[in-house]
Write a protein that holds these residues in place. Structure first.
Motif, PDB file in Angstrom:
ATOM      1  N   THR A 233       0.803  -1.222   0.000  1.00 53.10           N
ATOM      2  CA  THR A 233       0.000   0.000   0.000  1.00 53.10           C
ATOM      3  C   THR A 233       0.839   1.276   0.000  1.00 53.10           C
ATOM      4  OG1 THR A 233      -0.178  -0.224   2.407  1.00 53.10           O
ATOM      5  CG2 THR A 233      -2.041  -0.989   1.091  1.00 53.10           C
ATOM      6  N   ILE A 234       1.950   1.277   0.734  1.00 55.63           N
ATOM      7  CA  ILE A 234       2.748   2.500   0.833  1.00 55.63           C
ATOM      8  C   ILE A 234       3.318   2.895  -0.524  1.00 55.63           C
ATOM      9  CG2 ILE A 234       4.856   3.523   1.768  1.00 55.63           C
ATOM     10  CD1 ILE A 234       4.347   2.128   4.358  1.00 55.63           C
ATOM     11  N   TRP A 235       3.949   1.938  -1.217  1.00 53.87           N
ATOM     12  CA  TRP A 235       4.566   2.275  -2.497  1.00 53.87           C
ATOM     13  C   TRP A 235       3.526   2.582  -3.573  1.00 53.87           C
ATOM     14  CZ3 TRP A 235       9.051   4.095  -3.744  1.00 53.87           C
ATOM     15  CH2 TRP A 235      10.135   3.884  -2.899  1.00 53.87           C
ATOM     16  N   ILE A 236       2.402   1.873  -3.550  1.00 48.98           N
ATOM     17  CA  ILE A 236       1.333   2.184  -4.500  1.00 48.98           C
ATOM     18  C   ILE A 236       0.822   3.605  -4.250  1.00 48.98           C
ATOM     19  CG2 ILE A 236      -1.048   1.619  -5.181  1.00 48.98           C
ATOM     20  CD1 ILE A 236      -0.361  -1.314  -4.637  1.00 48.98           C
ATOM     21  N   TYR A 237       0.664   3.938  -2.979  1.00 49.96           N
ATOM     22  CA  TYR A 237       0.215   5.278  -2.618  1.00 49.96           C
ATOM     23  C   TYR A 237       1.224   6.332  -3.073  1.00 49.96           C
ATOM     24  CZ  TYR A 237      -1.358   9.208   0.215  1.00 49.96           C
ATOM     25  OH  TYR A 237      -1.794  10.451   0.632  1.00 49.96           O
ATOM     26  N   LEU A 238       2.513   6.060  -2.844  1.00 46.39           N
ATOM     27  CA  LEU A 238       3.548   7.022  -3.236  1.00 46.39           C
ATOM     28  C   LEU A 238       3.576   7.231  -4.745  1.00 46.39           C
ATOM     29  CD1 LEU A 238       6.452   5.898  -0.859  1.00 46.39           C
ATOM     30  CD2 LEU A 238       5.051   7.973  -0.676  1.00 46.39           C
ATOM     31  N   TYR A 239       3.437   6.150  -5.499  1.00 53.42           N
ATOM     32  CA  TYR A 239       3.484   6.267  -6.952  1.00 53.42           C
ATOM     33  C   TYR A 239       2.264   6.985  -7.519  1.00 53.42           C
ATOM     34  CZ  TYR A 239       7.639   3.361  -7.523  1.00 53.42           C
ATOM     35  OH  TYR A 239       8.921   2.884  -7.495  1.00 53.42           O
ATOM     36  N   HIS A 240       1.179   6.987  -6.781  1.00 56.39           N
ATOM     37  CA  HIS A 240      -0.009   7.653  -7.310  1.00 56.39           C
ATOM     38  C   HIS A 240       0.135   9.178  -7.263  1.00 56.39           C
ATOM     39  CE1 HIS A 240      -1.867   9.434  -3.713  1.00 56.39           C
ATOM     40  NE2 HIS A 240      -2.908   9.769  -4.444  1.00 56.39           N
ATOM     41  N   ILE A 241       1.052   9.678  -6.423  1.00 51.17           N
ATOM     42  CA  ILE A 241       1.214  11.124  -6.261  1.00 51.17           C
ATOM     43  C   ILE A 241       1.595  11.822  -7.571  1.00 51.17           C
ATOM     44  CG2 ILE A 241       2.516  12.947  -5.081  1.00 51.17           C
ATOM     45  CD1 ILE A 241       2.733  11.056  -2.667  1.00 51.17           C
ATOM     46  N   PRO A 242       2.709  11.434  -8.214  1.00 52.06           N
ATOM     47  CA  PRO A 242       3.033  12.107  -9.482  1.00 52.06           C
ATOM     48  C   PRO A 242       2.027  11.827 -10.585  1.00 52.06           C
ATOM     49  CG  PRO A 242       4.489  10.225  -9.125  1.00 52.06           C
ATOM     50  CD  PRO A 242       3.740  10.445  -7.855  1.00 52.06           C
ATOM     51  N   LEU A 243       1.403  10.645 -10.548  1.00 51.24           N
ATOM     52  CA  LEU A 243       0.412  10.313 -11.571  1.00 51.24           C
ATOM     53  C   LEU A 243      -0.821  11.206 -11.465  1.00 51.24           C
ATOM     54  CD1 LEU A 243       0.695   6.418 -11.379  1.00 51.24           C
ATOM     55  CD2 LEU A 243       1.444   7.881 -13.269  1.00 51.24           C
ATOM     56  N   VAL A 244      -1.234  11.485 -10.243  1.00 56.36           N
ATOM     57  CA  VAL A 244      -2.363  12.400 -10.031  1.00 56.36           C
ATOM     58  C   VAL A 244      -2.022  13.794 -10.540  1.00 56.36           C
ATOM     59  CG1 VAL A 244      -3.675  13.627  -8.254  1.00 56.36           C
ATOM     60  CG2 VAL A 244      -3.409  11.161  -8.103  1.00 56.36           C
ATOM     61  N   GLN A 245      -0.805  14.235 -10.259  1.00 59.16           N
ATOM     62  CA  GLN A 245      -0.400  15.575 -10.679  1.00 59.16           C
ATOM     63  C   GLN A 245      -0.243  15.679 -12.200  1.00 59.16           C
ATOM     64  OE1 GLN A 245       3.090  16.146  -8.230  1.00 59.16           O
ATOM     65  NE2 GLN A 245       1.905  17.073  -6.596  1.00 59.16           N
ATOM     66  N   ILE A 246       0.312  14.642 -12.820  1.00 63.76           N
ATOM     67  CA  ILE A 246       0.485  14.645 -14.273  1.00 63.76           C
ATOM     68  C   ILE A 246      -0.865  14.644 -14.988  1.00 63.76           C
ATOM     69  CG2 ILE A 246       1.300  13.290 -16.246  1.00 63.76           C
ATOM     70  CD1 ILE A 246       3.623  12.372 -14.436  1.00 63.76           C
ATOM     71  N   THR A 247      -1.786  13.792 -14.516  1.00 61.97           N
ATOM     72  CA  THR A 247      -3.115  13.735 -15.145  1.00 61.97           C
ATOM     73  C   THR A 247      -3.888  15.030 -14.922  1.00 61.97           C
ATOM     74  OG1 THR A 247      -3.967  12.597 -13.148  1.00 61.97           O
ATOM     75  CG2 THR A 247      -3.322  11.220 -15.023  1.00 61.97           C
ATOM     76  N   LYS A 248      -3.582  15.730 -13.836  1.00 65.44           N
ATOM     77  CA  LYS A 248      -4.217  17.028 -13.591  1.00 65.44           C
ATOM     78  C   LYS A 248      -3.712  18.054 -14.596  1.00 65.44           C
ATOM     79  CE  LYS A 248      -5.056  20.489 -10.006  1.00 65.44           C
ATOM     80  NZ  LYS A 248      -4.797  20.873  -8.573  1.00 65.44           N
ATOM     81  N   ILE A 249      -2.404  18.032 -14.846  1.00 60.79           N
ATOM     82  CA  ILE A 249      -1.816  18.949 -15.824  1.00 60.79           C
ATOM     83  C   ILE A 249      -2.409  18.703 -17.210  1.00 60.79           C
ATOM     84  CG2 ILE A 249       0.328  19.557 -17.033  1.00 60.79           C
ATOM     85  CD1 ILE A 249       1.822  19.001 -14.429  1.00 60.79           C
ATOM     86  N   LEU A 250      -2.702  17.432 -17.516  1.00 60.09           N
ATOM     87  CA  LEU A 250      -3.263  17.064 -18.814  1.00 60.09           C
ATOM     88  C   LEU A 250      -4.759  17.372 -18.912  1.00 60.09           C
ATOM     89  CD1 LEU A 250      -1.475  13.623 -19.328  1.00 60.09           C
ATOM     90  CD2 LEU A 250      -0.918  15.814 -20.403  1.00 60.09           C
ATOM     91  N   SER A 251      -5.345  17.840 -17.790  1.00 64.05           N
ATOM     92  CA  SER A 251      -6.771  18.229 -17.736  1.00 64.05           C
ATOM     93  C   SER A 251      -7.707  17.088 -18.126  1.00 64.05           C
ATOM     94  CB  SER A 251      -7.019  19.439 -18.649  1.00 64.05           C
ATOM     95  OG  SER A 251      -6.246  20.537 -18.248  1.00 64.05           O
ATOM     96  N   LEU A 252      -7.412  15.904 -17.644  1.00 65.79           N
ATOM     97  CA  LEU A 252      -8.260  14.753 -17.927  1.00 65.79           C
ATOM     98  C   LEU A 252      -9.458  14.729 -16.984  1.00 65.79           C
ATOM     99  CD1 LEU A 252      -5.495  11.992 -18.341  1.00 65.79           C
ATOM    100  CD2 LEU A 252      -6.635  13.312 -20.136  1.00 65.79           C
ATOM    101  N   HIS A 253     -10.533  14.060 -17.396  1.00 60.30           N
ATOM    102  CA  HIS A 253     -11.710  13.920 -16.545  1.00 60.30           C
ATOM    103  C   HIS A 253     -11.334  13.144 -15.295  1.00 60.30           C
ATOM    104  CE1 HIS A 253     -15.708  12.407 -15.248  1.00 60.30           C
ATOM    105  NE2 HIS A 253     -16.133  13.559 -15.756  1.00 60.30           N
ATOM    106  N   TRP A 254     -11.979  13.472 -14.161  1.00 68.88           N
ATOM    107  CA  TRP A 254     -11.595  12.858 -12.890  1.00 68.88           C
ATOM    108  C   TRP A 254     -11.691  11.336 -12.920  1.00 68.88           C
ATOM    109  CZ3 TRP A 254     -14.632   9.593 -10.111  1.00 68.88           C
ATOM    110  CH2 TRP A 254     -16.011   9.592 -10.379  1.00 68.88           C
ATOM    111  N   SER A 255     -12.684  10.795 -13.630  1.00 67.28           N
ATOM    112  CA  SER A 255     -12.839   9.341 -13.685  1.00 67.28           C
ATOM    113  C   SER A 255     -11.674   8.684 -14.426  1.00 67.28           C
ATOM    114  CB  SER A 255     -14.164   8.972 -14.371  1.00 67.28           C
ATOM    115  OG  SER A 255     -14.220   9.503 -15.691  1.00 67.28           O
ATOM    116  N   LEU A 256     -11.231   9.334 -15.507  1.00 70.52           N
ATOM    117  CA  LEU A 256     -10.096   8.822 -16.268  1.00 70.52           C
ATOM    118  C   LEU A 256      -8.807   8.981 -15.473  1.00 70.52           C
ATOM    119  CD1 LEU A 256      -9.241   7.585 -18.944  1.00 70.52           C
ATOM    120  CD2 LEU A 256      -8.965   9.902 -19.876  1.00 70.52           C
ATOM    121  N   ARG A 257      -8.692  10.086 -14.750  1.00 72.08           N
ATOM    122  CA  ARG A 257      -7.528  10.308 -13.889  1.00 72.08           C
ATOM    123  C   ARG A 257      -7.438   9.230 -12.825  1.00 72.08           C
ATOM    124  NH1 ARG A 257      -7.684  15.837 -11.110  1.00 72.08           N
ATOM    125  NH2 ARG A 257      -5.618  15.158 -10.448  1.00 72.08           N
ATOM    126  N   TYR A 258      -8.588   8.867 -12.275  1.00 73.50           N
ATOM    127  CA  TYR A 258      -8.634   7.842 -11.227  1.00 73.50           C
ATOM    128  C   TYR A 258      -8.127   6.511 -11.756  1.00 73.50           C
ATOM    129  CZ  TYR A 258     -10.518   4.691  -7.669  1.00 73.50           C
ATOM    130  OH  TYR A 258     -10.642   3.732  -6.701  1.00 73.50           O
TER     131      TYR A 258
END
Length: 293
Positions: A233-258
Motif C-alpha cells: 500500500t505504501i509504495w502504491i500510494y507514493l506512486y499515485h502522487i506524481p500520476l495524479v499531478q500529471i493527469t491534472k496537468i493534462l486536464s483529464l476527466h476525474w474518472s479517467l484520472r482515477y
C-alpha cells in the motif's frame, strides 16, 4: 482503508512495547517515503530545468514533505501511520478487552466526541491538537476494527457490518436533516481532521471490500491481486502522487484520472517488487526491504 489494512496486519501479533518495535516501525515508514521524495524532487527539478515542465515544487514543498507536515500535500498519511504505530500496543490492548458490541459503542463514542470537538473549534489553532491528536484519535477507529476482523467468524462479521451500516444510515439521516441531501456527497468535508461521517463511511467501505475478498466467489479470483495491493500500500500510494499531478496537468476527466493513476501505480509497484525479488536471489541487501510494502 489503509489503516484498516494495518489493523489486519497486526491482528495476530503479540503486543510489543519495546523500543525496537517503535524504531522498526519508524524506519519501515519513513525510509521508503524519503527515498521516493528524493527521487521525486530530483525528477521534478530535472523536468523544470531541462524540459520546461514545472510541477510547482518550491523549497516550502520540499521541507514540508520531509517533515510530513504538508509539502506536496499527500504525505500527511505517513504522519498518521507513525502516530498509529506509536499507539499500536495500546490500541491492541483496548481491542482485546472489548466485545463486539462494546467495540462498536467505543468507536462510535470516540468518533462523535472527536466530531463535537472539531465542530466547537477546540484546539483547531493548536498545531499539536489539529495535526497530531485529532488524526491519531480518528484513525484509531479503522485500525481497531481491522485488529478485530481477522479473529471474527462470519456470523459476528455480519453482525458487525450491520451495526456499522446502521450507524452510517443514522449519520446520513442526521446530516440530511441538518444540512440537506447534497451534503451526503461531501465526504471530504469531514476528512481534515477525520470526523464521524468520514470515518464510518470509510469503515463501511472497508468492511464491504473485506467481505467481497474473503466471503464471496469474486474474492477467490481476486485474492492474489488484493493481497499484492494490501501488502504494498505504501509504495502504491507514493506512486499515485506524481500520476495524479500529471493527469491534472493534462486536464483529464476525474474518472479517467482515477483509473490511470490507480492502474499505473499498481503496475509500477508490481514491476518494482518483481525486480527486487529477482535481486534478492543474488544478494539480500538491507535496503531492499524498504522498497516493498
Amino acid at each position: 482503508m489503509m489503516l484498516f489494512i494495518s489493523g489486519l496486519v497486526y491482528s495476530n501479533r503479540k503486543i510489543d512495547f519495546s523500543v525496537s518495535f517503535f524504531i522498526k516501525r519508524f524506519l519501515r515508514l519513513v525510509v521508503p517515503v524519503y527515498i521516493f521524495l528524493t527521487l521525486y524532487f530530483v525528477l521534478a527539478m530535472g523536468l523544470k530545468y531541462f524540459s520546461g515542465i514545472n510541477l510547482g515544487i518550491t523549497s516550502e514543498h520540499i521541507i514540508g514533505s520531509y517533515t510530513l507536515m504538508g509539502g506536496i500535500g499527500y504525505v500527511w498519511i505517513i504522519r498518521v501511520f507513525l502516530l498509529i504505530a506509536l499507539l499500536t500496543p495500546f490500541l491492541m490492548k483496548i481491542e482485546q478487552r472489548l466485545g463486539d458490541l462494546a467495540l462498536i459503542i467505543f468507536i462510535t463514542v470516540l468518533s462523535l466526541l472527536l466530531t463535537l470537538a472539531v465542530d466547537l473549534g477546540i484546539g483547531i489553532n493548536n498545531v499539536f491538537v489539529n495535526t497530531m491528536l485529532y488524526y491519531a484519535v480518528g484513525y484509531s477507529v479503522p485500525f481497531i476494527v481491522g485488529l478485530r476482523i481477522m479473529r471474527t467468524d462470519i456470523t459476528h462479521f455480519k453482525r458487525l457490518l450491520l451495526l456499522v451500516a446502521t450507524i452510517m444510515v443514522l449519520f446520513c439521516v442526521i446530516r440530511t436533516t441538518q444540512t440537506g441531501i447534497t451534503s451526503l456527497l461531501n465526504i471530504q468535508g469531514s476528512k481534515y481532521p477525520p470526523q464521524a461521517y468520514f470515518l464510518f463511511y470509510g469503515l463501511l467501505m472497508s468492511l464491504v471490500c473485506y467481505a467481497i475478498c474473503f466471503y464471496t466467489k469474486i474474492g477467490k479470483y481476486t485474492n492474489a491481486i488484493c493481497r499484492f495491493i494490501g501488502s504494498n500500500t505504501i509504495w502504491i500510494y507514493l506512486y499515485h502522487i506524481p500520476l495524479v499531478q500529471i493527469t491534472k496537468i493534462l486536464s483529464l476527466h476525474w474518472s479517467l484520472r482515477y483509473v490511470i493513476s490507480y492502474v499505473l501505480a499498481v503496475a509500477i509497484c508490481y514491476v518494482q517488487v518483481y525486480i527486487i525479488e529477482k535481486l534478492r536471489k543474488y544478494n539480500d541487501r538491507k535496503i531492499y526491504k524498504y522498497l516493498q510494502g
